[in-house]
Design a protein around this motif. Sequence first.
Motif, PDB file in Angstrom:
ATOM      1  N   LYS A  60      -1.325  -0.273 -11.662  1.00 43.39           N
ATOM      2  CA  LYS A  60      -0.431  -0.897 -10.682  1.00 43.39           C
ATOM      3  C   LYS A  60      -0.993  -2.224 -10.198  1.00 43.39           C
ATOM      4  CE  LYS A  60       2.501   2.758  -9.188  1.00 43.39           C
ATOM      5  NZ  LYS A  60       2.653   4.015  -8.467  1.00 43.39           N
ATOM      6  N   ARG A 113       4.041   1.362  -1.269  1.00 44.26           N
ATOM      7  CA  ARG A 113       4.851   1.397  -2.495  1.00 44.26           C
ATOM      8  C   ARG A 113       4.052   1.804  -3.727  1.00 44.26           C
ATOM      9  NH1 ARG A 113       8.169  -4.180  -1.666  1.00 44.26           N
ATOM     10  NH2 ARG A 113       9.822  -3.365  -0.327  1.00 44.26           N
ATOM     11  N   VAL A 114       2.755   1.565  -3.717  1.00 45.96           N
ATOM     12  CA  VAL A 114       1.985   1.909  -4.918  1.00 45.96           C
ATOM     13  C   VAL A 114       1.543   3.373  -4.917  1.00 45.96           C
ATOM     14  CG1 VAL A 114       1.147  -0.415  -5.340  1.00 45.96           C
ATOM     15  CG2 VAL A 114      -0.207   1.135  -3.929  1.00 45.96           C
ATOM     16  N   ARG A 115       1.922   4.099  -3.890  1.00 38.89           N
ATOM     17  CA  ARG A 115       1.558   5.518  -3.886  1.00 38.89           C
ATOM     18  C   ARG A 115       2.298   6.265  -4.989  1.00 38.89           C
ATOM     19  NH1 ARG A 115       1.463   7.186   2.459  1.00 38.89           N
ATOM     20  NH2 ARG A 115      -0.313   5.888   3.006  1.00 38.89           N
ATOM     21  N   HIS A 138       1.347  -5.404 -10.589  1.00 40.85           N
ATOM     22  CA  HIS A 138       1.880  -6.024  -9.378  1.00 40.85           C
ATOM     23  C   HIS A 138       1.065  -7.200  -8.859  1.00 40.85           C
ATOM     24  CE1 HIS A 138       4.884  -2.947  -9.022  1.00 40.85           C
ATOM     25  NE2 HIS A 138       3.964  -2.000  -9.069  1.00 40.85           N
ATOM     26  N   GLY A 151       0.801  -1.218   0.000  1.00 44.02           N
ATOM     27  CA  GLY A 151       0.000   0.000   0.000  1.00 44.02           C
ATOM     28  C   GLY A 151       0.837   1.273   0.000  1.00 44.02           C
ATOM     29  N   LEU A 187      -6.038  -0.774  -1.069  1.00 45.31           N
ATOM     30  CA  LEU A 187      -4.781  -0.267  -0.519  1.00 45.31           C
ATOM     31  C   LEU A 187      -4.267   0.941  -1.296  1.00 45.31           C
ATOM     32  CD1 LEU A 187      -3.062  -3.670   0.178  1.00 45.31           C
ATOM     33  CD2 LEU A 187      -3.727  -1.996   1.897  1.00 45.31           C
ATOM     34  N   GLY A 188      -5.054   1.368  -2.273  1.00 48.04           N
ATOM     35  CA  GLY A 188      -4.708   2.603  -2.972  1.00 48.04           C
ATOM     36  C   GLY A 188      -4.007   2.395  -4.300  1.00 48.04           C
ATOM     37  N   ALA A 189      -3.957   1.154  -4.789  1.00 47.26           N
ATOM     38  CA  ALA A 189      -3.277   0.911  -6.062  1.00 47.26           C
ATOM     39  C   ALA A 189      -4.177   1.333  -7.218  1.00 47.26           C
ATOM     40  CB  ALA A 189      -2.907  -0.557  -6.195  1.00 47.26           C
TER      41      ALA A 189
END
Lengths: 353, 280
Positions: B184, A100-102, B188, A98, B178-180
């Motif tokens: 992404k 790292r994908v920011r 991922h 969470g 989680l905000g991806a």
Amino acid sequence: MGIEISGVSKSFGKFVALNNVHLNIQAGELIALLGPSGSGKTTLLRIIAGLESADAGEIRLFNEDTMNKKVKDRMVGFVFQHYALFRHMTVFDNIAFGLRVRPRRTRPAKTEIRDKVFSLLRLVQLEHFSDHYPAQLSGGQRQRIALARALAVEPKVLLLDEPFGALDAKVRKELRRWLRRLHDEIHVTTVFVTHDQEEALEVADRLVIMNNGGIEQIGTPEDVYHNPVNPFVFNFLGDVNLFRCRMENGVPQIIGHGSEATDSTMSVVPEASQVYVRPHLFDVSLLPNGSTRIKGTIMHINPAGPTVKLELVSEWNERIDVNITQEKYQSLKLNTNMTVFLKPIQMHSFREP
Amino acid sequence: MTKKKKKQSVIPGFSMSMGLTLSYLTLIVLAPLSMLFIRAAGLNVSEIKHILLSERTLSAFALSFGASLIAALINCIFGFIVAWVLVRYTFPGKVFFDAFVDLPFALPTAVAGISLTSLYMTSGWIGRYFHILGIKVAYTRIGIIVALTFIGLPFVVRTLQPVLSDMDKQAEEAAVSLGASRWKTFIHVILPEISPALLTGFALALARAIGEYGSVVFISGNMPNRTEIVPLLIMTRLEEYDYSGATVIAAFMLIVSFLLLLMINLLQGWGQRFQEAEKL
């Protein structure tokens, strides 16, 4: 206000999953959505997360409308029943995901991510598992990692969908206490879905009991357990026996037994025609004594466990479940096919629609 | 994907099945192939060098492997999209679309070659629009890629489909929560899950494309040094009764193909290392 849910409805084809649901959740609260399967509890949770969209109604998270907010911008942590860990990533990478994908400008530095991950691993007590793959962990450990992963992004709301549903009884119990302690520590607004009333009663600050896409009752565990508003809630929170009754001068007469419950503690509605009695709220004796007596024959005894479970059949062929203490069982020397007399210690009845 | 190192197999008879496997493979695959090498070994080194390093052979090799790689890559991308749509969505006529995917398997390759050629000719239905853009498809290298893409599509789609339908949708939802971003999440979460199957599909499509002959001869124009593929070169040599030339080229083609496929297999094993961990 943490979460404001107003007038939310959702149907899947002809099936109405949620019907005009209103619910307010305070910031920092730990709320359980409790109900049988198909009651709409998971749908409600998924709508709060944005994984499902409501047909009607509005959800506000911390006074912000979520209508046009995508899942990724809602700042919710979601924990799934079957963990949904990324199986090709190590535990460390899972938790760091969470962060790292920011986008580059809000992404923390590598060392910062590392520190954060390890502090979360300490929080869930799995520091030594950072380079394991999810497949190498037990169910309980996986769920704790899933929780750490959700917490890594510092969500404003934590949503858990039957988080302990796939675990065995012993681990479930351990984990739900741990969740309670964790919540007391970090105070993030938490909503968790469960169909296990024991779990909900033990963990939650407040319970929301759902049935058929609507809310039946909202209250503290004590409140809903002792003052259920309708037979559904009463039934759902524990085993019950149902008796048909007739009111005479405000006193219920259980039909077929000529018995009255004058000295019972009652929460009985005057015009009720049915009363409910919990299995452990009977006084059992070998001889009729006093007024309120229900005659029953013991069909089956299960003495294993903290209480002894008796299965009785009344003269009118109704099944009655009775729980008595081990001491009582010893002193009465009960056996199958014996006839005993029951006196309800507490009866419940509800206004009928 | 196979489980290695099983201590106790449910189905007994390892020695028997292994023996059967080996003799079967020898009879069907190894024996005919070794004939190639035996024949090719009859030549001395300078002769072999002369055949392999001739301009015509080299450009045929470059074309065959280059076009096959490009076609397999195109198939990976569009095959993934087709498989994704077929797995994730329901739409009217889905069953028919699903069946269409297999057509390149069933169609005689010559038929495919002829119909593709007539479509992509400068006067053909599709070719005329490319012609306006100044691109010639039929009788060029682009035409070869089109034909190889056509015959390779089912491999990627069919290897990906079961993996995509088995994939845990909740992992995607977890990534998004989680905000991806979608991209992404794809890179991922989805891609690592499907990459072993994607590689298998890629390898199959590639192998098929390298060996393809029937459809390409119609669309390529078969100009030596320009649009001549290796299988055709081998055929030409055979027609010239130059058997040793044909076998040398064939043997070399076999070696290169084998190395390529071996590399893909190794890559696949590396992509699945997290599954190995499950057995610890």
